[in-house]
Design a protein around this motif. Structure first.
Motif, PDB file in Angstrom:
ATOM      1  N   ASP A 112      51.606   7.130  12.804  1.00  0.00           N
ATOM      2  CA  ASP A 112      50.399   7.816  12.323  1.00  0.00           C
ATOM      3  C   ASP A 112      50.614   8.492  10.972  1.00  0.00           C
ATOM      4  O   ASP A 112      50.045   9.531  10.705  1.00  0.00           O
ATOM      5  CB  ASP A 112      49.921   8.826  13.377  1.00  0.00           C
ATOM      6  CG  ASP A 112      51.032   9.777  13.804  1.00  0.00           C
ATOM      7  OD1 ASP A 112      52.166   9.628  13.324  1.00  0.00           O
ATOM      8  OD2 ASP A 112      50.739  10.676  14.608  1.00  0.00           O
ATOM      9  N   HIS A 113      51.441   7.877  10.142  1.00  0.00           N
ATOM     10  CA  HIS A 113      51.673   8.413   8.804  1.00  0.00           C
ATOM     11  C   HIS A 113      51.221   7.411   7.747  1.00  0.00           C
ATOM     12  O   HIS A 113      51.185   6.211   8.011  1.00  0.00           O
ATOM     13  CB  HIS A 113      53.162   8.693   8.589  1.00  0.00           C
ATOM     14  CG  HIS A 113      53.693   9.773   9.477  1.00  0.00           C
ATOM     15  ND1 HIS A 113      55.023  10.057   9.583  1.00  0.00           N
ATOM     16  CD2 HIS A 113      53.052  10.648  10.300  1.00  0.00           C
ATOM     17  CE1 HIS A 113      55.192  11.062  10.430  1.00  0.00           C
ATOM     18  NE2 HIS A 113      54.019  11.432  10.891  1.00  0.00           N
ATOM     19  N   ASP A 287      51.651  12.881   6.423  1.00  0.00           N
ATOM     20  CA  ASP A 287      51.545  12.750   7.878  1.00  0.00           C
ATOM     21  C   ASP A 287      50.093  12.844   8.357  1.00  0.00           C
ATOM     22  O   ASP A 287      49.840  12.791   9.565  1.00  0.00           O
ATOM     23  CB  ASP A 287      52.464  13.735   8.605  1.00  0.00           C
ATOM     24  CG  ASP A 287      51.778  15.038   8.911  1.00  0.00           C
ATOM     25  OD1 ASP A 287      50.963  15.488   8.083  1.00  0.00           O
ATOM     26  OD2 ASP A 287      52.050  15.601   9.982  1.00  0.00           O
TER      27      ASP A 287
HETATM   28 MG    MG Z   1      52.754  14.431  13.555  1.00  0.00          MG
END
Ligand code: MG
Ligand code: GDD
Length: 370
Positions: A112-113, A287
């Motif tokens: 999820d980055h 992030d």
């Molecule tokens: Mg995180």
């Protein structure tokens, strides 16, 4: 051999209402065309073949993830029976890899980055692999020079510099002619999520990095580190590993995992370990923790506004972020400042952008009220 373990079990609550329990941020195309998860898989493919890519996630998210990555075999999706944070998840993944390859190297990649460019990421990852091949006890981290005193990250204090290992001694091919000048250090200490005041001190010291949450280590080294530093997590995992060939494996996995301590790898291992190495990342990294990430990832107009929607009008507005996917819906702002406006089919969020961290508390309150 190098394997990728992609962490995809998080909930991404600060990006509510776009990120939902059933469709959290890793499944969304934030700041790009592909979902963050798909981009993570594609990014690592030049280095890790498909049959060595694993995605760790929860029972609830597994079907959506299998659909998003339909080109991966079902066995590539590692499903945790219960959400217990990253230490149990990575321990389980290590046990799985060790069954097939006692020498397995694990690259741990959060799904999820936002990372770019892919080539810089691959080169840094290769450097991490070389460092582990040179000394298998190492736990390799990737450091991002901090820009503000965030209490939401881990901090790595750098110690003595290390030389880039010579590729000739190692079996992995490395294109040294294009390799950037790597800055590699033995870490002095790893501190997970310090207070804002402590983070401010770290920022001023100039010798700390943010932990990108990406790791490279031997599966066997992680397994031993869990045994040494976090027996509450290791013991149930060891019982699960010992039952791998049992006809009751599913049942044992379920019952042992339910009672395992919920703790992140950062607290369970990284803060305690003494063989942490940090590579200063040459890639850009975000992030995507909250809505203000859009200010960093997208174009900001001359008054500080960000339009991440097909139809937006900013009229005398400043510093405002608008997000929507609906082309049947115009969002018009007038005379406002520093707002986040997120429109989804069933929920609209209007918030002070300086309270992006609080979105998760708003969500908790909504859940409490039913
Ligand atoms: Mg995180
Ligand atoms: N499979 C699985 N199971 N994945 C999980 C679980 C779980 O129980 N919990 C979290 N994840 C995934 C998330 O989706 C994310 O990709 C990654 O693991 C890290 O979890 P987060 O919950 O997002 O951690 P964090 O952001 O608070 O902190 C970590 O990342 C920071 C950088 O973004 C730490 O490693 C910090 O030190 C680091 O700075």
């Amino acid at each position: 051999m190098l394997h990728a373990v992609i962490l995809a079990g998080g909930s991404g609550t600060r990006l509510w209402p776009e990120s939902r329990a059933a469709r959290p941020k890793q499944l969304l195309p934030i700041g790009g065309e592909k979902s963050l998860l798909r981009a993570t898989v594609d990014r690592v493919l030049p280095l890790v073949p498909l049959d060595r890519i694993f995605v760790a996630t929860s029972k609830d998210l597994a079907p959506a993830i299998a659909e998003e990555l339909s080109f991966l075999p079902r066995t590539a999706i590692l499903v945790e029976p219960a959400p217990r944070n990253t230490a149990p998840c990575l321990g389980l993944a290590a046990a799985r890899l060790l069954r097939e390859d006692p020498d397995a190297i694990m690259a741990v990649l959060p799904a999820d980055h936002v990372v770019s460019p892919d080539e810089a990421f691959i080169q840094d990852l290769q450097t991490g692999v070389r460092l582990v091949m040179e000394d298998p006890r190492r736990l390799v981290t990737f450091g991002i020079p901090p820009t503000y005193p965030s209490p939401s990250f881990g901090y790595i204090e750098r110690g003595e510099p290390l030389a880039l290992p010579e590729s000739s001694k190692l079996e992995e091919p490395v294109r040294t002619e294009t390799a950037p000048q790597h800055r590699i250090f033995q870490a002095r200490q790893f501190w997970e999520k310090p207070s804002r005041e402590t983070a401010q001190k770290y920022l001023e010291a100039g010798t700390f990095y943010w932990n990108a949450g990406i790791f490279v280590w031997k599966a066997a080294t992680l397994w031993q580190a869990l045994e040494e530093y976090c027996p509450e997590v290791f013991q149930p995992l060891a019982r699960i590993a010992a039952a791998a060939d049992s006809p009751r494996f599913g049942e044992i996995l379920e019952s042992e995992f339910q009672q395992i301590k919920s703790i992140s790898i950062d607290y369970a291992v990284m803060e305690k370990a003494n063989n942490v190495v940090v590579i200063e990342a040459t890639f850009r990294w975000d992030d995507v923790g909250g809505w203000r990430a859009l200010e960093r990832l997208l174009t900001v107009d001359e008054r500080g506004n960000v339009a991440d929607a097909p139809r937006v009008i900013f009229w005398d507005a400043d510093g405002t972020i608008v997000h929507s996917r609906r082309d049947d819906h115009l969002i018009a702002t007038l005379g406002v400042k520093d707002l986040v406006v997120v429109v989804t089919p069933d929920v609209t969020l209007v918030a002070d952008k300086n309270r992006e961290e609080d979105v998760r508390n708003l969500l908790k309150e909504l859940e409490r009220r039913g």
